[in-house]
Structure formats: C-alpha cells, structure tokens
Design a protein around this motif. Structure first.
Motif, PDB file in Angstrom:
ATOM      1  N   LYS A 159       6.896  12.225  -9.264  1.00 26.16           N
ATOM      2  CA  LYS A 159       6.876  10.751  -9.510  1.00 26.16           C
ATOM      3  C   LYS A 159       7.324  10.117  -8.206  1.00 26.16           C
ATOM      4  O   LYS A 159       6.652   9.192  -7.903  1.00 26.16           O
ATOM      5  N   GLU A 160       8.134  10.348  -7.591  1.00 21.59           N
ATOM      6  CA  GLU A 160       8.621   9.900  -6.214  1.00 21.59           C
ATOM      7  C   GLU A 160       7.625   9.958  -5.234  1.00 21.59           C
ATOM      8  O   GLU A 160       7.523   9.014  -4.362  1.00 21.59           O
ATOM      9  N   GLN A 161       6.870  11.349  -5.359  1.00 25.01           N
ATOM     10  CA  GLN A 161       5.595  11.108  -4.099  1.00 25.01           C
ATOM     11  C   GLN A 161       4.884   9.979  -4.394  1.00 25.01           C
ATOM     12  O   GLN A 161       4.230   9.337  -3.698  1.00 25.01           O
ATOM     13  N   VAL A 162       4.401   9.831  -5.628  1.00 29.96           N
ATOM     14  CA  VAL A 162       3.558   8.705  -6.107  1.00 29.96           C
ATOM     15  C   VAL A 162       3.893   7.484  -5.721  1.00 29.96           C
ATOM     16  O   VAL A 162       3.332   6.487  -5.175  1.00 29.96           O
ATOM     17  N   ASP A 163       5.487   7.117  -6.055  1.00 27.85           N
ATOM     18  CA  ASP A 163       5.990   5.904  -5.744  1.00 27.85           C
ATOM     19  C   ASP A 163       5.821   5.752  -4.189  1.00 27.85           C
ATOM     20  O   ASP A 163       5.678   4.711  -3.673  1.00 27.85           O
ATOM     21  N   LEU A 164       6.023   6.816  -3.520  1.00 30.13           N
ATOM     22  CA  LEU A 164       6.373   6.655  -1.950  1.00 30.13           C
ATOM     23  C   LEU A 164       4.759   6.352  -1.434  1.00 30.13           C
ATOM     24  O   LEU A 164       4.736   5.627  -0.589  1.00 30.13           O
ATOM     25  N   GLY A 165       3.606   6.961  -2.273  1.00 34.20           N
ATOM     26  CA  GLY A 165       2.412   6.528  -1.763  1.00 34.20           C
ATOM     27  C   GLY A 165       2.060   5.152  -2.312  1.00 34.20           C
ATOM     28  O   GLY A 165       1.410   4.558  -1.156  1.00 34.20           O
ATOM     29  N   PHE A 166       2.398   4.691  -3.270  1.00 31.24           N
ATOM     30  CA  PHE A 166       2.398   3.030  -3.467  1.00 31.24           C
ATOM     31  C   PHE A 166       2.994   2.422  -2.600  1.00 31.24           C
ATOM     32  O   PHE A 166       2.500   1.023  -2.071  1.00 31.24           O
ATOM     33  N   LEU A 167       4.178   2.761  -2.130  1.00 29.58           N
ATOM     34  CA  LEU A 167       5.081   1.780  -1.162  1.00 29.58           C
ATOM     35  C   LEU A 167       4.379   1.782   0.185  1.00 29.58           C
ATOM     36  O   LEU A 167       4.238   0.762   0.736  1.00 29.58           O
ATOM     37  N   ILE A 168       3.694   2.903   0.745  1.00 30.43           N
ATOM     38  CA  ILE A 168       3.178   3.126   2.056  1.00 30.43           C
ATOM     39  C   ILE A 168       1.855   2.256   1.940  1.00 30.43           C
ATOM     40  O   ILE A 168       1.343   1.657   2.743  1.00 30.43           O
ATOM     41  N   GLY A 169       1.185   2.449   0.672  1.00 29.39           N
ATOM     42  CA  GLY A 169      -0.122   1.533   0.421  1.00 29.39           C
ATOM     43  C   GLY A 169      -0.061   0.255   0.630  1.00 29.39           C
ATOM     44  O   GLY A 169      -0.827  -0.594   1.214  1.00 29.39           O
ATOM     45  N   ALA A 170       0.943  -0.267  -0.039  1.00 32.50           N
ATOM     46  CA  ALA A 170       1.483  -1.771  -0.049  1.00 32.50           C
ATOM     47  C   ALA A 170       1.784  -2.352   1.163  1.00 32.50           C
ATOM     48  O   ALA A 170       1.197  -3.241   1.611  1.00 32.50           O
ATOM     49  N   ILE A 171       2.646  -1.447   1.998  1.00 34.07           N
ATOM     50  CA  ILE A 171       2.997  -2.093   3.257  1.00 34.07           C
ATOM     51  C   ILE A 171       1.728  -2.138   4.182  1.00 34.07           C
ATOM     52  O   ILE A 171       1.496  -2.893   4.900  1.00 34.07           O
ATOM     53  N   ASN A 172       0.989  -1.243   4.150  1.00 30.58           N
ATOM     54  CA  ASN A 172      -0.421  -1.117   4.894  1.00 30.58           C
ATOM     55  C   ASN A 172      -1.235  -2.365   4.370  1.00 30.58           C
ATOM     56  O   ASN A 172      -1.820  -2.840   5.315  1.00 30.58           O
TER      57      ASN A 172
END
Length: 153
Positions: free
Chosen positions: A120-133
């Motif tokens: 779950k944290e991996q997915v959350d981190l992916g969305f965090l990275i996607g959002a800042i990009n």
C-alpha cells in the motif's frame, strides 16, 4: 531579468485544479511520514527545475522540523549518511519515476523499495511522486513564480 507567469492555471481550469487537490488530499492523509513526503516533493522538484515547488516544499519541510543541512544535501543524498534507509529507498524511487523517460526503474530500486515499504505504501508513494511531477509540469510550463521576499532579493 523579470520573470512573468504565462497564465493563471487556477482561474483557467478550476475543475482540473480541484481534481488535483483531491489527489493531494488523499496523499496528504495516506499515512506516509510528512518529513518523507516533503523530501520526495523537494527532490522531484529539484530534478524538474520547479522553483515554485522547491520554494514551497523546502519551506514546508523546515516548518515541520527538517534541518537545513538535510535540505542542502538533498540533491546529493546518495553521498550523504544523513538519510535513513527508508528515505533512501523513497528518494531512489522518486528519481527513477521522475526520470522514467530515461528508462524503466531498475529491479534493484524496486527491490529496495519493497524492503522498506508495504505494498500500500508503495502505491501511495507512486501517487505522491506522480502528483508532484504533475504540479512541477504545470508550474514550470506556465512559469508560476514563487513568492519573493523583497528584503532577500
């Protein structure tokens, strides 16, 4: 040289901004450590050359207790012992996803991510990275200018 914004994206498409803010709201409450999120946002913003976001996220990180030293060394985090194994895994993943046009993230980076973060944290981190990009691309593309302290300028 005077920089000027190209347009006010918030005024031109408030529905798109609302959608991004909904994603931000999820990410903010997903359970990842606030300090980690600010490091990730700052590092992606450094890579993307987004002055507005570097300004915002270093300010937010400081307000949350991040040290100046760790912020100064963030662009060279691989050569510094100041970052935890979890932070290092997140920063490597941030760089890999932010620079995905240069090639797919390595199996080594993913293995380290999987050691330090739950699925779950991996997915959350992916969305965090996607959002800042996404924010970086909007701010850089439309030349959003960061606040300027006239005393420092």
């Amino acid at each position: 040289m005077t920089l000027e914004s190209r347009l006010n994206y918030r005024e031109e498409n408030p529905k798109a901004v609302e959608a991004m803010l909904a994603l931000e709201g999820y990410v903010r409450g997903c359970g990842l450590e606030h300090s980690l999120m600010e490091l990730v946002k700052t590092r992606a913003s450094q890579i993307n050359g987004c002055a507005f976001c570097v300004h915002m996220h270093t300010r937010d990180a400081r307000a949350a207790g991040e040290t100046e030293e760790r912020l100064y060394l963030l662009s060279a985090w691989r050569e510094s012992p100041l970052y935890s194994a979890r932070e290092r895994a997140a920063l490597a993943w941030t760089e890999a996803l932010t620079r995905v046009a240069d090639g797919a993230p390595s199996d080594e980076d993913y293995a380290e991510l999987a050691r330090r973060f739950s699925p779950k944290e991996q997915v959350d981190l992916g969305f965090l990275i996607g959002a800042i990009n996404v924010w970086n691309r909007i701010c850089v593309g439309f030349r959003v200018i960061h606040p300027v302290d006239q005393r420092a300028a």
